[in-house]
Scaffold this motif. Structure first.
Motif, mmCIF file in Angstrom:
data_model
loop_
_atom_site.group_PDB
_atom_site.id
_atom_site.type_symbol
_atom_site.label_atom_id
_atom_site.label_comp_id
_atom_site.label_asym_id
_atom_site.label_seq_id
_atom_site.Cartn_x
_atom_site.Cartn_y
_atom_site.Cartn_z
ATOM 1 N N PRO A 3 0.790 -1.241 0.000
ATOM 2 C CA PRO A 3 0.000 0.000 0.000
ATOM 3 C C PRO A 3 0.819 1.287 0.000
ATOM 4 N N ASN A 4 1.997 1.289 0.678
ATOM 5 C CA ASN A 4 2.777 2.523 0.736
ATOM 6 C C ASN A 4 3.250 2.967 -0.642
ATOM 7 N N LEU A 5 3.675 2.034 -1.480
ATOM 8 C CA LEU A 5 4.094 2.376 -2.836
ATOM 9 C C LEU A 5 2.882 2.694 -3.709
ATOM 10 N N LEU A 11 -1.803 6.130 -7.332
ATOM 11 C CA LEU A 11 -2.739 5.206 -7.973
ATOM 12 C C LEU A 11 -4.008 5.071 -7.146
ATOM 13 N N LYS A 12 -5.097 4.682 -7.797
ATOM 14 C CA LYS A 12 -6.386 4.510 -7.138
ATOM 15 C C LYS A 12 -6.920 3.104 -7.414
ATOM 16 N N ASN A 13 -7.892 2.707 -6.637
ATOM 17 C CA ASN A 13 -8.477 1.371 -6.826
ATOM 18 C C ASN A 13 -9.124 1.218 -8.193
ATOM 19 N N GLU A 14 -9.548 2.352 -8.790
ATOM 20 C CA GLU A 14 -10.161 2.293 -10.122
ATOM 21 C C GLU A 14 -9.148 1.883 -11.194
ATOM 22 N N ASP A 27 4.280 -15.242 6.233
ATOM 23 C CA ASP A 27 3.963 -15.820 7.536
ATOM 24 C C ASP A 27 3.014 -17.007 7.449
ATOM 25 N N GLY A 28 2.692 -17.439 6.209
ATOM 26 C CA GLY A 28 1.817 -18.587 6.017
ATOM 27 C C GLY A 28 0.331 -18.263 6.047
ATOM 28 N N GLN A 29 -0.008 -16.979 6.172
ATOM 29 C CA GLN A 29 -1.399 -16.557 6.205
ATOM 30 C C GLN A 29 -1.849 -16.080 4.822
ATOM 31 N N MET A 30 -3.152 -16.209 4.559
ATOM 32 C CA MET A 30 -3.708 -15.723 3.297
ATOM 33 C C MET A 30 -3.658 -14.199 3.273
ATOM 34 N N VAL A 31 -3.286 -13.637 2.115
ATOM 35 C CA VAL A 31 -3.138 -12.196 1.949
ATOM 36 C C VAL A 31 -4.373 -11.635 1.250
ATOM 37 N N ILE A 32 -4.835 -10.475 1.722
ATOM 38 C CA ILE A 32 -5.975 -9.807 1.098
ATOM 39 C C ILE A 32 -5.507 -9.115 -0.181
ATOM 40 N N LEU A 33 -6.104 -9.471 -1.299
ATOM 41 C CA LEU A 33 -5.694 -8.930 -2.599
ATOM 42 C C LEU A 33 -6.621 -7.796 -3.024
ATOM 43 N N GLU A 34 -6.023 -6.702 -3.490
ATOM 44 C CA GLU A 34 -6.800 -5.572 -3.987
ATOM 45 C C GLU A 34 -7.044 -5.670 -5.493
ATOM 46 N N GLY A 35 -6.097 -6.283 -6.218
ATOM 47 C CA GLY A 35 -6.202 -6.390 -7.673
ATOM 48 C C GLY A 35 -4.814 -6.397 -8.278
ATOM 49 N N THR A 51 3.604 -6.670 -14.340
ATOM 50 C CA THR A 51 2.276 -6.734 -13.723
ATOM 51 C C THR A 51 2.439 -6.970 -12.226
ATOM 52 N N PHE A 52 1.939 -6.031 -11.431
ATOM 53 C CA PHE A 52 2.040 -6.109 -9.984
ATOM 54 C C PHE A 52 0.717 -6.581 -9.390
ATOM 55 N N ILE A 53 0.804 -7.419 -8.379
ATOM 56 C CA ILE A 53 -0.361 -7.790 -7.578
ATOM 57 C C ILE A 53 -0.360 -6.889 -6.344
ATOM 58 N N VAL A 54 -1.405 -6.128 -6.141
ATOM 59 C CA VAL A 54 -1.494 -5.186 -5.033
ATOM 60 C C VAL A 54 -2.148 -5.886 -3.847
ATOM 61 N N VAL A 55 -1.454 -5.907 -2.714
ATOM 62 C CA VAL A 55 -1.954 -6.578 -1.515
ATOM 63 C C VAL A 55 -2.215 -5.553 -0.420
#
Length: 221
Positions: A3-5, A11-14, A27-35, A51-55
């Motif tokens: 998120p900091n970058l 950039l926006k969610n749109e 850490d072995g936990q599921m990550v919340i993906l934004e897109g 192509t970046f995956i935003v978490v």
């Protein structure tokens, strides 16, 4: 990309496109993906689309460049020397990674992030201390007469500040309501340097009833 970058680039969610595949964190936990989003990456004059995956999770890193970027750059990695080499029009470019000191800092930050639930971010999040561990008592002289101060009127702004402070302390379990108190002291509202109000209690009478410590704690400031 973290998120900091993402926010730093304006950039926006749109601007994101959908990404449905699951992603597991370090850490072995599921990550919340934004897109996901495709952006040009320029390094030492060589530019490729990545192509970046935003978490939606905190990390000391800004972004992690993976296999797709390595293949597009034709890069050669050396984890032993913490370097990346790739060919450009001007010749062979070398990018050096973080130093040992930086690595230790990253490891420390990751440790803090993984144990963030162990920290209290405000005094109202601190749990009650077991009385068997430690108990704080006032050394009140039993021969000193009980004192109940007369009620002092406060301005409306002070009343609301005190009400909010008392509510937070009660919710945190730091204080409890007493209907027939033996001691009674007024609240004193003082303005802090940042313009906010600090709620204090007039303990003048109580201090007089408590014998002074002949061996007080030394001042460390």
């Amino acid at each position: 990309m973290y998120p900091n970058l993402f926010k730093g680039l304006g950039l926006k969610n749109e601007d994101l496109s959908k990404y449905d595949k699951p992603l597991m964190g370090f850490d072995g936990q599921m990550v919340i993906l934004e897109g996901q989003i495709s952006l040009p990456i320029n390094m030492e004059g060589k530019e490729v689309m990545v192509t970046f995956i935003v978490v939606a999770s905190f990390s000391p890193y800004m972004a992690i460049l993976g296999r797709s970027w390595i293949h597009a750059m034709g890069a050669i990695l050396s984890t032993l020397h913490v370097k990346v080499k790739f060919r450009t029009e001007q010749g062979i470019a070398i990018v050096r990674g973080a130093s040992v000191k930086d690595k230790e800092r990253v490891e420390m930050l990751m440790f803090l992030v993984q144990n963030v639930d162990m920290f209290a971010w405000s005094p109202y999040e601190v749990l009650e201390v077991d009385p068997e561990f430690i108990v704080h008592k006032l050394n009140v002289d039993p021969l000193y007469p009980l004192k109940k101060q007369k009620s002092r009127r406060s301005v409306k702004e002070h009343v609301e500040t005190v009400r909010q402070k008392v509510k937070r302390l009660k919710e945190a379990g730091a204080i409890k309501e007493i209907f027939f108190p033996e001691w009674l002291a007024n609240t004193v509202v003082v303005k802090k340097k940042n313009g906010k109000w600090r709620v204090c209690v007039d303990f003048t009478d109580l201090n007089r009833a408590c014998p002074k410590d002949l061996f007080p704690m030394p001042k460390i400031d």
